[in-house]
Write an enzyme that holds these catalytic residues in place. Structure first.
Site, PDB file in Angstrom:
ATOM      1  N   GLU A 191      60.103 -50.925  20.823  1.00 18.25           N
ATOM      2  CA  GLU A 191      59.330 -49.686  20.951  1.00 18.25           C
ATOM      3  C   GLU A 191      58.100 -49.906  21.813  1.00 18.25           C
ATOM      4  OE1 GLU A 191      57.437 -46.241  18.005  1.00 18.25           O
ATOM      5  OE2 GLU A 191      58.079 -48.167  17.179  1.00 18.25           O
ATOM      6  N   LYS A 199      82.981 -32.338  16.660  1.00 18.46           N
ATOM      7  CA  LYS A 199      81.843 -31.994  17.526  1.00 18.46           C
ATOM      8  C   LYS A 199      82.235 -30.709  18.237  1.00 18.46           C
ATOM      9  CE  LYS A 199      79.137 -33.712  21.476  1.00 18.46           C
ATOM     10  NZ  LYS A 199      78.900 -34.872  22.397  1.00 18.46           N
ATOM     11  N   TRP A 231      68.816 -31.362  30.462  1.00 23.76           N
ATOM     12  CA  TRP A 231      69.170 -31.912  29.150  1.00 23.76           C
ATOM     13  C   TRP A 231      68.074 -31.748  28.097  1.00 23.76           C
ATOM     14  CZ3 TRP A 231      74.060 -33.202  28.122  1.00 23.76           C
ATOM     15  CH2 TRP A 231      74.911 -33.411  29.206  1.00 23.76           C
ATOM     16  N   GLU A 260      77.467 -29.994  24.029  1.00 25.41           N
ATOM     17  CA  GLU A 260      77.626 -30.751  25.278  1.00 25.41           C
ATOM     18  C   GLU A 260      78.986 -30.497  25.936  1.00 25.41           C
ATOM     19  OE1 GLU A 260      74.628 -34.481  24.551  1.00 25.41           O
ATOM     20  OE2 GLU A 260      76.710 -34.775  23.959  1.00 25.41           O
ATOM     21  N   ASP A 316      67.955 -37.554  19.868  1.00 29.78           N
ATOM     22  CA  ASP A 316      69.204 -38.283  20.094  1.00 29.78           C
ATOM     23  C   ASP A 316      69.008 -39.789  19.906  1.00 29.78           C
ATOM     24  OD1 ASP A 316      71.800 -38.880  20.726  1.00 29.78           O
ATOM     25  OD2 ASP A 316      71.619 -38.444  22.860  1.00 29.78           O
ATOM     26  N   ARG A 357      79.500 -31.919  12.908  1.00 31.10           N
ATOM     27  CA  ARG A 357      78.249 -32.450  13.443  1.00 31.10           C
ATOM     28  C   ARG A 357      77.287 -31.325  13.819  1.00 31.10           C
ATOM     29  NH1 ARG A 357      78.283 -35.675  18.027  1.00 31.10           N
ATOM     30  NH2 ARG A 357      76.955 -37.323  17.214  1.00 31.10           N
ATOM     31  N   GLU A 403      72.673 -47.525  21.928  1.00 31.27           N
ATOM     32  CA  GLU A 403      72.638 -46.708  23.132  1.00 31.27           C
ATOM     33  C   GLU A 403      71.241 -46.635  23.732  1.00 31.27           C
ATOM     34  OE1 GLU A 403      73.566 -42.081  24.523  1.00 31.27           O
ATOM     35  OE2 GLU A 403      74.028 -42.734  22.477  1.00 31.27           O
TER      36      GLU A 403
END
Length: 640
Positions: free
Chosen positions: A472, A252, A502, A256, A335, A289, A363
């Site tokens: 959902e 990565k 973000w 971030e 994400d 990534r 997550e």
């Protein structure tokens, strides 16, 4: 407490007990098969009920399974194929001996990988396992590598049984402690690799692009600097001296806050190729990534769009990556949301090996307190046809295979919620065969895990079949995404990220909601897709309801294809979602006495937490939009 056996309890091999087997050939993996057969209560014989031998299969990991006269013969292409044949015989149960016929079993993807986000040391914010919801690491214990790897062996066996052949054991966010995995800790990593080797799984490591700097060996990490290139060549050679089948590096970079080649005026191809050349002579891979975006965005800026970022960064580099580089791409442009469009990067680089990245750890889908079966989501992604119905499915173009972020830890049930085991199982099965029906995968997993009770089978189907849609329904509506508590991503916070840097916005105001990503008036993200999707997503007449707010900012009174207004859909779906959780909870209660009491009690605890969270989501979302829009619920269920 003895760890739960996952989908491989002793009962899973009951149909083999007392039968005979012949395994031909010599290889460590064939010894694994023989040990498995002995543990299942089989005995060796020249004329076995089961024969596993080299033969007709030709592609790596494949086998041909022939059944007749109550006997089974598996002909394998290589030793890994023999191991997978064994587990296919286990998976089919007694039915494997019935009927007659011959079929070839070969994986759709050569690379079927699990990525762990485990930290060696406990991180002050992210803990031992970043985005982990099932206890601490199987590999590391607060700064040290574990001495006892017996549980790792159980885990490796379970992964092999679903076809996994690669694993990265540490977090892609590499901190100071973790850079030493390439140096001081290498003997311990070699011990872990040896456990996985017995099950046909090659170990990979996540590395920081700035490792030579972080270790103090060099004053630069510039990928075009000869000293940096030599440092990585020498370091990689030392790794292979201890781990001859080492898989490679997962990286990565420039993401971030993680260091990368941008600091030196270089690009992602420069960085990835430098590592790839250090690995090439050892048959190693770089997984680089594509999760790269501006995480210092001004929320007032409506032209910068996080969804565009990966495409803008990587597609101009198509054709420049070395053959042993896999650009690893999250399934959606944001994400791991419960609903996103498929990332256009996955079919936007025809001259580059691309790999699909999924997230088994939940997550953004309930953190393994919510029962959410993700098999249907993944099957939908894999079957997506980038060039329309006459074109090939996404799964057919993944030259870099598949990877997914793991959902296991040292929890007695491995995954927190016992039903979250279904997601790990489904990932492996879909990585092997992306055409499998997610409901049929449950038909495999439930009896292997819980036995043959038809009430248990139907009950767990009733809970899981529609669980993704239910989740959902009571969370962020119509593809707009996020609305989660910042940092933890646990539970609702409608404006939690709205004014943050973000790039995760919903832009709700008194008149409407959603992000304009059209080419005509918005960020232009829709234009990154080929036809027919470019036009489909561009216009309100054709955009699917479930992605409406991802691509368009619309009035609350806009009517969906379903006929409902956006605001009424928000009200109805959130109340309906909670009721579906209540029904799932009642179904679980009906399984009392039919499944292991410890499993039942853990499930009961998790369903209670899920219901509480679903109600909180419903109340926050519906109240927020009732107040913001000024439009009342037709059913009078909300308050302002």
């Amino acid at each position: 407490m003895t760890p739960h056996p996952l989908w491989l309890p002793a009962a899973a091999t009951a149909h083999l007990r007392g039968r005979s087997i012949r395994v031909e050939g010599e290889h460590p993996l064939l010894q694994t098969v023989r040990a498995e057969a002995t543990a299942a209560g089989m005995h060796p014989a020249e004329d076995g009920d089961v024969v596993i031998r080299p033969g007709a299969a030709s592609t790596p990991d494949s086998f041909v399974l022939a059944v007749g006269d109550g006997n089974v013969t598996a002909e394998y292409a290589d030793a890994a194929g023999a191991l997978y044949a064994w587990f296919e015989i286990v998976r089919q149960g007694a039915a494997v001996f019935a009927g007659a016929g011959r079929r070839t079993c070969a994986p759709a993807h050569a690379l079927r990988m699990i990525d762990h986000w485990d930290n060696v040391a406990v991180h002050p914010v992210m803990g031992q396992v970043e985005r982990g919801y099932a206890g601490v690491s199987l590999f590391f214990d607060d700064g040290l590598l574990r001495e006892d790897l017996s549980r790792v062996d159980r885990y490796a066996r379970a992964l092999a049984s679903i076809g996994i052949n690669r694993i990265a054991v540490n977090n892609v966010n590499v901190h100071e402690r973790e850079v030493h995995l390439l140096t001081d800790d290498l003997p311990g990593i070699a011990r872990i690799a040896a456990v996985f080797r017995r099950w046909g799984i090659r170990l990979h490591l996540s590395v920081s692009f700035a490792t030579p700097l972080m270790l103090g060996d060099l004053d630069t990490a510039d990928p075009l600097d000869d000293r940096v290139q030599e440092w990585w060549r020498a370091t990689t050679t030392r790794v292979y001296e201890q781990i001859p089948d080492f898989g490679g590096y997962l990286v990565k970079a420039d993401s971030e806050g993680q260091p990368g080649p941008f600091a030196y005026g270089r690009d992602h191809a420069d960085g990835a190729n430098m590592l790839a050349r250090a690995l090439a002579s050892h048959d190693g891979l770089v997984h680089w990534r594509a999760f790269v975006y501006n995480h210092r965005q001004d929320w007032r800026d409506r032209t910068t769009d996080r969804a565009r970022a990966a495409f803008d960064h990587f597609t101009p580099l198509d054709g420049r990556f070395d053959d042993n580089v896999i650009v690893q791409i999250k399934y959606g442009p944001m994400d791991f949301q419960a609903r996103e469009p498929v990332s256009p990067v996955l079919f936007g680089m025809p001259h580059t090996r691309l790999g699909l990245e999924l997230q088994i750890t939940q997550e953004y889908t309930g953190q393994q307190r919510h029962a959410v079966y993700l098999g249907p989501q993944w099957a939908e992604i894999l079957s997506f046809r980038p060039h329309g119905q006459t074109g090939s499915a996404l799964a057919e173009g993944l030259g870099g295979g598949m990877a997914a972020v793991a959902n296991v830890g040292d929890d007695p049930f491995w995954t927190g919620h016992p039903l979250a085991q279904a997601n790990l199982y489904a990932y492996g099965r879909l990585a092997w065969n992306p055409r499998l029906d997610p409901a049929a995968i449950l038909d495999e997993w439930v009896p292997l895990t819980f036995g043959d009770d038809p009430i248990v089978r139907s009950g767990i189907h009733a809970i899981l079949d529609g669980s993704w849609a239910a989740y959902e329904a009571y969370t962020a509506p119509l593809g707009v995404g996020f609305m989660v508590t910042p940092g933890t991503h646990d539970g609702p916070s409608v404006d939690g990220y709205e004014y943050s840097p973000w790039g995760t916005y919903h832009f709700a105001d008194r008149d409407g909601v959603g992000v304009d990503r059209t080419a005509a008036t918005g960020t232009g993200f829709a234009a990154q897709y080929p036809e027919p999707w470019r036009s489909t997503y561009e216009t309100l007449e054709t955009v699917p309801d479930e992605l409406l707010l991802f691509f368009h900012h619309v009035p609350y009174t806009h009517r969906l294809h379903s006929g409902k207004t956006v605001i009424q859909h928000i009200y109805d779906s959130h109340f309906d979602g909670v009721e579906r959780v209540r029904q799932a909870m009642q179904t679980w209660e009906g399984l009392a006495g039919r499944i292991d009491p410890a499993v039942f009690e853990r499930g009961r605890e998790r369903f209670a937490a899920q219901l509480q969270s679903a109600i909180e989501w419903r109340d926050q979302i519906t109240t927020y939009f009732a107040r913001m829009s000024g439009v009342p619920d037709d059913q009078g269920r909300t308050y302002r």
